[in-house]
Design a protein around this motif. Structure first.
Motif, PDB file in Angstrom:
ATOM      1  N   THR A 215     -10.078 -18.374   6.146  1.00  0.00           N
ATOM      2  CA  THR A 215     -11.163 -18.748   7.049  1.00  0.00           C
ATOM      3  C   THR A 215     -11.749 -17.474   7.618  1.00  0.00           C
ATOM      4  O   THR A 215     -11.028 -16.624   8.142  1.00  0.00           O
ATOM      5  CB  THR A 215     -10.651 -19.643   8.193  1.00  0.00           C
ATOM      6  OG1 THR A 215     -10.008 -20.786   7.623  1.00  0.00           O
ATOM      7  CG2 THR A 215     -11.790 -20.097   9.082  1.00  0.00           C
ATOM      8  N   THR A 216     -13.080 -17.346   7.491  1.00  0.00           N
ATOM      9  CA  THR A 216     -13.742 -16.136   7.970  1.00  0.00           C
ATOM     10  C   THR A 216     -15.168 -16.443   8.405  1.00  0.00           C
ATOM     11  O   THR A 216     -15.751 -17.447   7.989  1.00  0.00           O
ATOM     12  CB  THR A 216     -13.749 -15.043   6.874  1.00  0.00           C
ATOM     13  OG1 THR A 216     -14.278 -13.840   7.419  1.00  0.00           O
ATOM     14  CG2 THR A 216     -14.558 -15.460   5.679  1.00  0.00           C
ATOM     15  N   ASN A 217     -15.706 -15.578   9.263  1.00  0.00           N
ATOM     16  CA  ASN A 217     -17.100 -15.704   9.692  1.00  0.00           C
ATOM     17  C   ASN A 217     -18.020 -15.357   8.527  1.00  0.00           C
ATOM     18  O   ASN A 217     -17.675 -14.533   7.674  1.00  0.00           O
ATOM     19  CB  ASN A 217     -17.396 -14.761  10.861  1.00  0.00           C
ATOM     20  CG  ASN A 217     -16.730 -15.209  12.136  1.00  0.00           C
ATOM     21  OD1 ASN A 217     -16.344 -16.360  12.292  1.00  0.00           O
ATOM     22  ND2 ASN A 217     -16.588 -14.286  13.071  1.00  0.00           N
ATOM     23  N   LEU A 218     -19.192 -15.966   8.547  1.00  0.00           N
ATOM     24  CA  LEU A 218     -20.196 -15.691   7.523  1.00  0.00           C
ATOM     25  C   LEU A 218     -21.249 -14.749   8.069  1.00  0.00           C
ATOM     26  O   LEU A 218     -21.378 -14.569   9.286  1.00  0.00           O
ATOM     27  CB  LEU A 218     -20.841 -17.000   7.057  1.00  0.00           C
ATOM     28  CG  LEU A 218     -19.911 -17.960   6.326  1.00  0.00           C
ATOM     29  CD1 LEU A 218     -20.591 -19.299   6.114  1.00  0.00           C
ATOM     30  CD2 LEU A 218     -19.467 -17.369   5.002  1.00  0.00           C
ATOM     31  N   ALA A 219     -22.017 -14.164   7.177  1.00  0.00           N
ATOM     32  CA  ALA A 219     -23.108 -13.279   7.578  1.00  0.00           C
ATOM     33  C   ALA A 219     -24.161 -14.089   8.324  1.00  0.00           C
ATOM     34  O   ALA A 219     -24.337 -15.285   8.093  1.00  0.00           O
ATOM     35  CB  ALA A 219     -23.723 -12.615   6.349  1.00  0.00           C
ATOM     36  N   GLY A 220     -24.849 -13.460   9.199  1.00  0.00           N
ATOM     37  CA  GLY A 220     -25.866 -14.151   9.990  1.00  0.00           C
ATOM     38  C   GLY A 220     -25.347 -14.402  11.382  1.00  0.00           C
ATOM     39  O   GLY A 220     -24.908 -13.492  12.073  1.00  0.00           O
ATOM     40  N   THR A 221     -25.340 -15.646  11.792  1.00  0.00           N
ATOM     41  CA  THR A 221     -24.865 -15.985  13.139  1.00  0.00           C
ATOM     42  C   THR A 221     -23.346 -16.023  13.177  1.00  0.00           C
ATOM     43  O   THR A 221     -22.703 -16.513  12.249  1.00  0.00           O
ATOM     44  CB  THR A 221     -25.430 -17.361  13.580  1.00  0.00           C
ATOM     45  OG1 THR A 221     -25.042 -18.328  12.612  1.00  0.00           O
ATOM     46  CG2 THR A 221     -26.921 -17.327  13.717  1.00  0.00           C
ATOM     47  N   PRO A 222     -22.738 -15.521  14.232  1.00  0.00           N
ATOM     48  CA  PRO A 222     -21.274 -15.482  14.303  1.00  0.00           C
ATOM     49  C   PRO A 222     -20.635 -16.858  14.465  1.00  0.00           C
ATOM     50  O   PRO A 222     -19.434 -16.990  14.295  1.00  0.00           O
ATOM     51  CB  PRO A 222     -20.994 -14.611  15.524  1.00  0.00           C
ATOM     52  CG  PRO A 222     -22.261 -14.492  16.262  1.00  0.00           C
ATOM     53  CD  PRO A 222     -23.376 -14.864  15.349  1.00  0.00           C
ATOM     54  N   ALA A 223     -21.404 -17.876  14.769  1.00  0.00           N
ATOM     55  CA  ALA A 223     -20.839 -19.212  14.973  1.00  0.00           C
ATOM     56  C   ALA A 223     -20.602 -19.941  13.651  1.00  0.00           C
ATOM     57  O   ALA A 223     -20.019 -21.012  13.645  1.00  0.00           O
ATOM     58  CB  ALA A 223     -21.762 -20.035  15.856  1.00  0.00           C
TER      59      ALA A 223
END
Length: 161
Positions: free
Chosen positions: A73-81
């Motif tokens: 599970t990881t954050n995606l590019a763009g918005t941190p939400a």
């Protein structure tokens, strides 16, 4: 009495009779050779396809065992939400040693998190969005195994939120 004059056959003028016929035959021969070569090239492309030569150069690696790395599970590019939960499995070559492969799982997870984090949520929609992710993950993970132990990766789960 005057000397008899030569008459040209019907349909041929005096200028046609004096023109050399060899260049016409050469041009006709060259035209036929060019047509045959073009027909051969066209049949090669139609029958074998333009990528036939490229396909022959790529060696086919026999696939072996499939090892589940786990779910990341990881954050995606763009918005941190926005984040993604991705399940990754390694498709090994037939002669790969599984114990050596599993010993490098922390490096595999690091490479996978870095690659997944490069993508935006919108880019992971549909099959056309998954293919760049698969390709990128495969390249990064194959760099962890430079001896060719990993043939490709398989996505076992994908949740984008």
């Amino acid at each position: 009495m005057s000397a008899p004059t030569a008459t040209a056959p019907v349909g041929q003028t005096d200028t046609d009779a004096s023109a050399p016929r060899r260049p016409r035959r050469k041009l006709l021969f060259i035209g036929i050779v060019v047509a045959v070569l073009l027909a051969g090239a066209a049949s090669y492309v139609l029958v074998l396809g333009p990528d036939a030569a490229a396909d022959e150069a790529v060696p086919v690696v026999e696939e072996g065992a499939v090892i589940e790395v786990g779910t990341l599970t990881t954050n995606l590019a763009g918005t941190p939400a926005q984040y993604a939960r991705v399940g990754v499995a390694l498709v090994l070559s037939a002669d790969a040693d599984q114990s050596e492969v599993t010993a490098r799982f922390p490096l595999v997870k690091d490479a996978a998190i870095a690659e997944i984090g490069r993508h935006a949520a919108a880019s992971l929609q549909g099959e056309e969005g998954l293919e760049p992710l698969r390709r990128g993950l495969t390249e990064r993970i194959q760099a962890v195994y430079p001896d060719g132990e990993v043939v490709r990766i398989a996505l076992t789960e994908l949740l984008v939120q």
